[in-house]
Design a protein around this motif. Structure first.
Motif, PDB file in Angstrom:
ATOM      1  N   VAL A 217       0.863  -1.401  -0.072  1.00  0.00           N
ATOM      2  CA  VAL A 217       0.066   0.135  -0.100  1.00  0.00           C
ATOM      3  C   VAL A 217       0.846   1.332  -0.005  1.00  0.00           C
ATOM      4  N   PHE A 218       0.737   2.111  -0.973  1.00  0.00           N
ATOM      5  CA  PHE A 218       1.332   3.301  -0.797  1.00  0.00           C
ATOM      6  C   PHE A 218       0.305   4.572  -0.507  1.00  0.00           C
ATOM      7  N   ILE A 219       0.585   5.266   0.433  1.00  0.00           N
ATOM      8  CA  ILE A 219      -0.146   6.427   1.086  1.00  0.00           C
ATOM      9  C   ILE A 219       0.753   7.647   0.825  1.00  0.00           C
ATOM     10  N   ASP A 220      -0.090   8.355  -0.088  1.00  0.00           N
ATOM     11  CA  ASP A 220       0.499   9.706  -0.668  1.00  0.00           C
ATOM     12  C   ASP A 220      -0.009  10.833   0.446  1.00  0.00           C
ATOM     13  N   GLY A 221       0.763  10.816   1.453  1.00  0.00           N
ATOM     14  CA  GLY A 221       0.776  12.026   2.459  1.00  0.00           C
ATOM     15  C   GLY A 221       0.876  11.726   3.947  1.00  0.00           C
ATOM     16  N   SER A 222       1.950  11.827   4.818  1.00  0.00           N
ATOM     17  CA  SER A 222       1.962  11.832   6.222  1.00  0.00           C
ATOM     18  C   SER A 222       0.799  12.172   6.968  1.00  0.00           C
ATOM     19  N   ASN A 223      -0.024  12.891   6.602  1.00  0.00           N
ATOM     20  CA  ASN A 223      -1.121  13.520   7.150  1.00  0.00           C
ATOM     21  C   ASN A 223      -2.326  12.225   7.397  1.00  0.00           C
ATOM     22  N   MET A 224      -1.981  11.178   6.380  1.00  0.00           N
ATOM     23  CA  MET A 224      -3.022   9.985   6.537  1.00  0.00           C
ATOM     24  C   MET A 224      -2.278   9.030   7.400  1.00  0.00           C
ATOM     25  N   GLY A 225      -1.611   9.279   8.212  1.00  0.00           N
ATOM     26  CA  GLY A 225      -1.037   8.385   9.230  1.00  0.00           C
ATOM     27  C   GLY A 225      -2.030   7.479   9.740  1.00  0.00           C
TER      28      GLY A 225
ATOM     29  N   SER B 182       0.387  33.262  12.038  1.00  0.00           N
ATOM     30  CA  SER B 182      -1.017  33.731  12.375  1.00  0.00           C
ATOM     31  C   SER B 182      -1.386  32.741  13.703  1.00  0.00           C
ATOM     32  N   TRP B 183      -1.188  33.443  14.802  1.00  0.00           N
ATOM     33  CA  TRP B 183      -1.545  32.697  16.169  1.00  0.00           C
ATOM     34  C   TRP B 183      -3.155  32.725  16.322  1.00  0.00           C
ATOM     35  N   THR B 184      -3.913  31.565  15.892  1.00  0.00           N
ATOM     36  CA  THR B 184      -5.140  31.371  16.032  1.00  0.00           C
ATOM     37  C   THR B 184      -5.392  30.048  16.679  1.00  0.00           C
ATOM     38  N   PRO B 185      -6.630  29.716  17.270  1.00  0.00           N
ATOM     39  CA  PRO B 185      -6.774  28.545  17.861  1.00  0.00           C
ATOM     40  C   PRO B 185      -7.114  27.495  16.750  1.00  0.00           C
ATOM     41  N   ARG B 186      -7.602  28.040  15.788  1.00  0.00           N
ATOM     42  CA  ARG B 186      -7.689  26.848  14.505  1.00  0.00           C
ATOM     43  C   ARG B 186      -6.322  26.601  13.977  1.00  0.00           C
ATOM     44  N   ALA B 187      -5.454  27.464  13.894  1.00  0.00           N
ATOM     45  CA  ALA B 187      -3.984  26.924  13.644  1.00  0.00           C
ATOM     46  C   ALA B 187      -3.508  26.104  14.454  1.00  0.00           C
ATOM     47  N   LEU B 188      -3.569  26.378  15.743  1.00  0.00           N
ATOM     48  CA  LEU B 188      -3.043  25.400  16.788  1.00  0.00           C
ATOM     49  C   LEU B 188      -3.498  24.079  16.702  1.00  0.00           C
ATOM     50  N   LEU B 189      -5.022  23.831  16.267  1.00  0.00           N
ATOM     51  CA  LEU B 189      -5.488  22.708  16.198  1.00  0.00           C
ATOM     52  C   LEU B 189      -5.018  21.850  15.048  1.00  0.00           C
ATOM     53  N   VAL B 190      -4.995  22.670  13.990  1.00  0.00           N
ATOM     54  CA  VAL B 190      -4.263  22.079  12.757  1.00  0.00           C
ATOM     55  C   VAL B 190      -2.981  21.553  12.972  1.00  0.00           C
ATOM     56  N   LEU B 191      -2.144  22.186  13.558  1.00  0.00           N
ATOM     57  CA  LEU B 191      -0.656  21.772  13.845  1.00  0.00           C
ATOM     58  C   LEU B 191      -1.090  20.666  14.622  1.00  0.00           C
ATOM     59  N   ILE B 192      -1.679  20.298  15.861  1.00  0.00           N
ATOM     60  CA  ILE B 192      -1.929  19.193  16.705  1.00  0.00           C
ATOM     61  C   ILE B 192      -2.429  17.955  15.826  1.00  0.00           C
ATOM     62  N   ALA B 193      -3.367  18.239  15.087  1.00  0.00           N
ATOM     63  CA  ALA B 193      -3.974  17.239  14.332  1.00  0.00           C
ATOM     64  C   ALA B 193      -2.814  16.547  13.556  1.00  0.00           C
ATOM     65  N   ASN B 194      -2.302  17.529  12.503  1.00  0.00           N
ATOM     66  CA  ASN B 194      -1.111  17.078  11.699  1.00  0.00           C
ATOM     67  C   ASN B 194      -0.045  16.310  12.365  1.00  0.00           C
ATOM     68  N   TYR B 195       0.328  16.895  13.563  1.00  0.00           N
ATOM     69  CA  TYR B 195       1.655  16.270  14.269  1.00  0.00           C
ATOM     70  C   TYR B 195       1.165  14.806  14.784  1.00  0.00           C
ATOM     71  N   LEU B 196      -0.082  14.605  15.375  1.00  0.00           N
ATOM     72  CA  LEU B 196      -0.367  13.287  15.622  1.00  0.00           C
ATOM     73  C   LEU B 196      -0.775  12.500  14.536  1.00  0.00           C
ATOM     74  N   ALA B 197      -1.207  12.910  13.497  1.00  0.00           N
ATOM     75  CA  ALA B 197      -1.451  11.976  12.253  1.00  0.00           C
ATOM     76  C   ALA B 197       0.020  11.484  11.784  1.00  0.00           C
ATOM     77  N   GLU B 198       0.990  12.427  11.536  1.00  0.00           N
ATOM     78  CA  GLU B 198       2.219  12.248  11.106  1.00  0.00           C
ATOM     79  C   GLU B 198       2.896  11.283  12.022  1.00  0.00           C
ATOM     80  N   ARG B 199       2.956  11.416  13.346  1.00  0.00           N
ATOM     81  CA  ARG B 199       3.524  10.538  14.224  1.00  0.00           C
ATOM     82  C   ARG B 199       3.206   8.978  13.730  1.00  0.00           C
ATOM     83  N   LYS B 200       1.902   8.723  13.411  1.00  0.00           N
ATOM     84  CA  LYS B 200       1.470   7.539  13.313  1.00  0.00           C
ATOM     85  C   LYS B 200       2.007   7.209  12.041  1.00  0.00           C
ATOM     86  N   ALA B 201       2.224   7.977  10.957  1.00  0.00           N
ATOM     87  CA  ALA B 201       2.760   7.505   9.813  1.00  0.00           C
ATOM     88  C   ALA B 201       4.113   7.141   9.805  1.00  0.00           C
ATOM     89  N   VAL B 202       5.038   7.853  10.706  1.00  0.00           N
ATOM     90  CA  VAL B 202       6.449   7.455  10.829  1.00  0.00           C
ATOM     91  C   VAL B 202       6.219   5.969  11.760  1.00  0.00           C
TER      92      VAL B 202
END
Length: 323
Positions: free
Chosen positions: A46-54, A88-108
């Motif tokens: 399986v080839f996964i095109d993007g670490s955001n899909m961890g 741009s320090w916004t709550p949404r930007a913080l949530l996007v960062l956290i969500a992508n970090y957690l997903a990427e960690r699973k991909a790794v």
């Protein structure tokens, strides 16, 4: 092939799901469909095109079986979205960062093979997650050049340097810096092309010095008409598409070290690395009396050899060729 359709994150329940890896089209339904397809068809790679899909990698691993999981990392997403948060320090930007970090960690964690665009990204993965890339494979860009003669009167006359890029934080910060620190000191016009850049027109446009064009139907005429392409980029992750795109159109580039990240071994042939405003000014003004071709076949050859689809297919065959 399964192509996921991203859905907006608008409710508290969707935010919780995003923290569990359900982002960019990953959902309970899509995971069930993917696992069913893999099982029923006895798929072993399986080839996964993007670490955001961890979360996809995690689900495949939990299912067990002899499945080789390869994930292609377009960026170090945690690094990319950290830069966006700083801009741009916004709550949404913080949530996007956290969500992508957690997903990427699973991909790794769950990928057998990690493909990164550059050594810099591989080192970033090592620093962030404790594991670097298995394979370095530079970006691949679909060939958009159909002719070397696609220049008409719409672009106007006179020498200009060209900036191409959409209106995201690193591009906007880079061109604002260039307009403030370089454009007044060079002997030609600066032209800015890219979707969404129209919003900068009231603040940045300077008659005879800076022209903000914004989105266009075709980029080729703007590339061929330019003296050279500029890439004043100071932040981000991965490789900068605008550099490969310039090579595709046979144009040399003057860019920052960050812009040439992943291109270091061909930088001397692709253009000029400029570390500060004085470097940009000296490089651009030194070309005033030089007759640069509107299309340089030697520059185009760099794209064909390294960043075209055929070149990428050969690299991916190596990555996917056995467990």
């Amino acid at each position: 092939m399964v192509e996921l359709e991203p859905t907006p994150v608008r409710t508290p329940a969707a935010v919780v799901a995003a923290m569990n890896g359900h982002i960019d089209g990953v959902s309970r339904a899509s995971l069930i469909a993917i696992l069913k397809m893999v099982q029923e068809n006895r798929i072993t790679q399986v080839f996964i095109d993007g670490s955001n899909m961890g979360e996809v990698a995690a689900a495949l691993r939990s299912q067990g079986g002899p499945v080789k999981i390869t994930t292609f990392f377009h960026n170090v997403e945690a690094r990319f979205f950290l830069g966006s948060l700083r801009a741009s320090w916004t709550p949404r930007a913080l949530l996007v960062l956290i969500a992508n970090y957690l997903a990427e960690r699973k991909a790794v964690k769950h990928s057998d093979v990690i493909i990164a665009l550059s050594e810099a990204d591989s080192r970033g993965l090592e620093r962030t997650y404790g594991r670097g890339a298995s394979l370095i494979s530079p970006l691949a860009l679909r060939d958009q050049m159909t002719s070397t003669q696609d220049v008409d009167g719409d672009i106007g006359r006179g020498a200009y340097v060209l900036f191409v890029g959409g209106a995201f934080y690193a591009n906007k910060a880079g061109i604002v810096w260039f307009v403030d620190n370089v454009a007044p000191r060079i002997d030609c016009e600066t032209v800015v092309v890219g979707r969404g850049m129209e919003e900068l027109k009231p603040d940045l446009e300077r008659p005879g010095k800076v022209r903000i064009v914004g989105g266009v139907k075709s980029l080729s005429q703007w590339y061929f008409g330019a003296k050279l392409v500029i890439a004043p980029i100071f932040d981000g992750s991965g490789m900068k598409t605008k550099v490969a795109e310039a090579l595709m159109f046979g144009k040399k580039i003057a860019g920052t070290p960050e812009a040439f990240s992943g291109y270091e071994d061909i930088a001397a042939r692709a253009g000029w690395i400029c570390k500060n405003s004085d470097d940009f000014v000296a490089t651009i003004n030194s070309l005033g009396g030089v007759s640069l071709p509107s299309f340089d076949p030697n520059v185009r050859a760099l794209y064909e050899e390294r960043y075209s689809y055929p070149a990428a297919r050969a690299r991916y065959a190596q990555a996917l060729g056995g467990r």
